[in-house]
Design a protein around this motif. Structure first.
Motif, PDB file in Angstrom:
ATOM      1  N   THR A  30       0.862  -1.182  -0.103  1.00  0.00           N
ATOM      2  CA  THR A  30      -0.043  -0.070   0.184  1.00  0.00           C
ATOM      3  C   THR A  30       0.776   1.302   0.032  1.00  0.00           C
ATOM      4  O   THR A  30       1.795   1.328   0.753  1.00  0.00           O
ATOM      5  N   ALA A  31       0.666   2.239  -1.035  1.00  0.00           N
ATOM      6  CA  ALA A  31       1.379   3.366  -0.923  1.00  0.00           C
ATOM      7  C   ALA A  31       0.979   4.406   0.318  1.00  0.00           C
ATOM      8  O   ALA A  31      -0.271   4.435   0.453  1.00  0.00           O
ATOM      9  N   PRO A  32       1.934   5.019   0.704  1.00  0.00           N
ATOM     10  CA  PRO A  32       1.299   6.034   2.048  1.00  0.00           C
ATOM     11  C   PRO A  32       0.817   7.092   1.290  1.00  0.00           C
ATOM     12  O   PRO A  32       0.909   7.314   0.064  1.00  0.00           O
ATOM     13  N   ALA A  33       0.004   7.811   2.160  1.00  0.00           N
ATOM     14  CA  ALA A  33      -0.646   8.958   1.767  1.00  0.00           C
ATOM     15  C   ALA A  33       0.459  10.286   1.232  1.00  0.00           C
ATOM     16  O   ALA A  33       1.445  10.332   2.049  1.00  0.00           O
ATOM     17  N   LEU A  34       0.099  10.712   0.062  1.00  0.00           N
ATOM     18  CA  LEU A  34       0.756  11.907  -0.169  1.00  0.00           C
ATOM     19  C   LEU A  34       0.140  13.206   0.273  1.00  0.00           C
ATOM     20  O   LEU A  34      -1.097  13.419   0.131  1.00  0.00           O
ATOM     21  N   ASN A  35       0.759  14.101   0.377  1.00  0.00           N
ATOM     22  CA  ASN A  35       0.418  15.735   0.816  1.00  0.00           C
ATOM     23  C   ASN A  35       0.781  16.452  -0.323  1.00  0.00           C
ATOM     24  O   ASN A  35       1.907  16.808  -0.622  1.00  0.00           O
ATOM     25  N   GLY A  36      -0.265  16.869  -1.173  1.00  0.00           N
ATOM     26  CA  GLY A  36      -0.116  17.793  -2.494  1.00  0.00           C
ATOM     27  C   GLY A  36       0.379  17.140  -3.545  1.00  0.00           C
ATOM     28  O   GLY A  36       1.278  17.353  -4.119  1.00  0.00           O
ATOM     29  N   GLY A  37       0.492  15.699  -3.522  1.00  0.00           N
ATOM     30  CA  GLY A  37       0.883  14.536  -4.623  1.00  0.00           C
ATOM     31  C   GLY A  37       2.550  14.332  -4.369  1.00  0.00           C
ATOM     32  O   GLY A  37       3.148  13.742  -5.239  1.00  0.00           O
ATOM     33  N   ARG A  38       2.897  14.661  -3.182  1.00  0.00           N
ATOM     34  CA  ARG A  38       4.428  14.469  -3.049  1.00  0.00           C
ATOM     35  C   ARG A  38       4.530  13.894  -1.513  1.00  0.00           C
ATOM     36  O   ARG A  38       3.655  13.895  -0.697  1.00  0.00           O
ATOM     37  N   GLY A  57      -0.595  17.153   8.244  1.00  0.00           N
ATOM     38  CA  GLY A  57      -0.879  17.728   7.021  1.00  0.00           C
ATOM     39  C   GLY A  57      -1.641  16.949   6.234  1.00  0.00           C
ATOM     40  O   GLY A  57      -2.291  17.340   5.447  1.00  0.00           O
ATOM     41  N   ALA A  58      -1.655  15.567   6.273  1.00  0.00           N
ATOM     42  CA  ALA A  58      -2.293  14.516   5.176  1.00  0.00           C
ATOM     43  C   ALA A  58      -2.892  13.643   6.206  1.00  0.00           C
ATOM     44  O   ALA A  58      -2.338  12.920   7.032  1.00  0.00           O
ATOM     45  N   PRO A  59      -4.334  13.475   6.011  1.00  0.00           N
ATOM     46  CA  PRO A  59      -4.966  12.290   6.788  1.00  0.00           C
ATOM     47  C   PRO A  59      -4.405  11.143   6.474  1.00  0.00           C
ATOM     48  O   PRO A  59      -4.066  10.513   5.266  1.00  0.00           O
ATOM     49  N   GLY A  60      -3.972  10.427   7.702  1.00  0.00           N
ATOM     50  CA  GLY A  60      -3.182   9.024   7.454  1.00  0.00           C
ATOM     51  C   GLY A  60      -1.982   9.288   6.870  1.00  0.00           C
ATOM     52  O   GLY A  60      -1.330   8.330   6.664  1.00  0.00           O
TER      53      GLY A  60
END
Length: 195
Positions: A30-38, A57-60
């Motif tokens: 599973t890919a980690p959550a990205l914040n603003g695509g990064r 800044g990024a949920p999860g």
């Protein structure tokens, strides 16, 4: 440098790109959550190789902080030298922690270190930074010690998953983490037995 990005930072970015390719694209974690695509990675002078922490800044989401130069750490066998080898191992290791958080919210306790150390060898096989953990209470130096003797696996126990993948192929570990995503309250030894 001409592009304004320090060479060391560019090299570390390459190590994270390779970690993403191997861990997410090839193995299917599973890919980690990205914040603003990064994904946020920063550098800091500290006593450890690095760490992964929750990102507000990024949920999860999570962020990774890496040592700022990897000088002074134990040797490894990486052809690019000890410092870059340590950076490679840390990128693969900490990125696996980000994946673990996205998969099961780190419900495994110390077992996450066994898994992340295993990933160092899968992504960067020539580095062998984990050799530094084997002389102390590992299944290599103390073969009669139970895997969960300290309450859970740890860095030195990565050879357990190396054995598993050499015996049954790499897919057994992504299957384990797919299982963990819906069995977060289950003990890790039970999860291993279920796969």
């Amino acid at each position: 440098p001409i592009n304004g990005v320090p060479d060391f930072v560019e090299r570390v970015a390459e190590y994270f790109d390779e970690s993403w390719r191997k861990e997410v694209i090839e193995l299917g974690f599973t890919a980690p959550a990205l914040n603003g695509g990064r994904y946020q990675v920063s550098f800091q002078s500290m006593g450890s190789y690095g760490y992964t922490a929750l990102d507000g800044g990024a949920p999860g989401g999570t962020i990774i902080v890496m040592h700022n130069d990897f000088g002074g750490f134990p040797p490894n066998t990486d052809p690019d030298g000890n410092a870059l080898g340590a950076a490679k191992a840390t990128a693969a290791h900490e990125f696996k922690h980000a994946i673990q958080s996205a998969t099961s919210q780190w419900s495994e306790g110390d077992w996450v270190e066994l898994d992340a150390t295993w990933m160092e060898d899968i992504v960067f096989d020539d580095t062998n930074d984990y050799y530094n953990y084997l002389p102390s209470q590992s299944p290599i130096s103390s073969p009669t010690t139970a895997l969960d003797s300290g309450g859970g696996g740890s860095y030195e126990d990565c050879v357990w998953q190396l054995f598993m993948t050499e015996e049954w192929g790499d897919q057994i570990i992504p299957d384990l983490w797919t299982w963990r995503s819906s069995h977060t309250g289950e003990g890790m030894m039970t999860s291993y037995a279920s796969n």
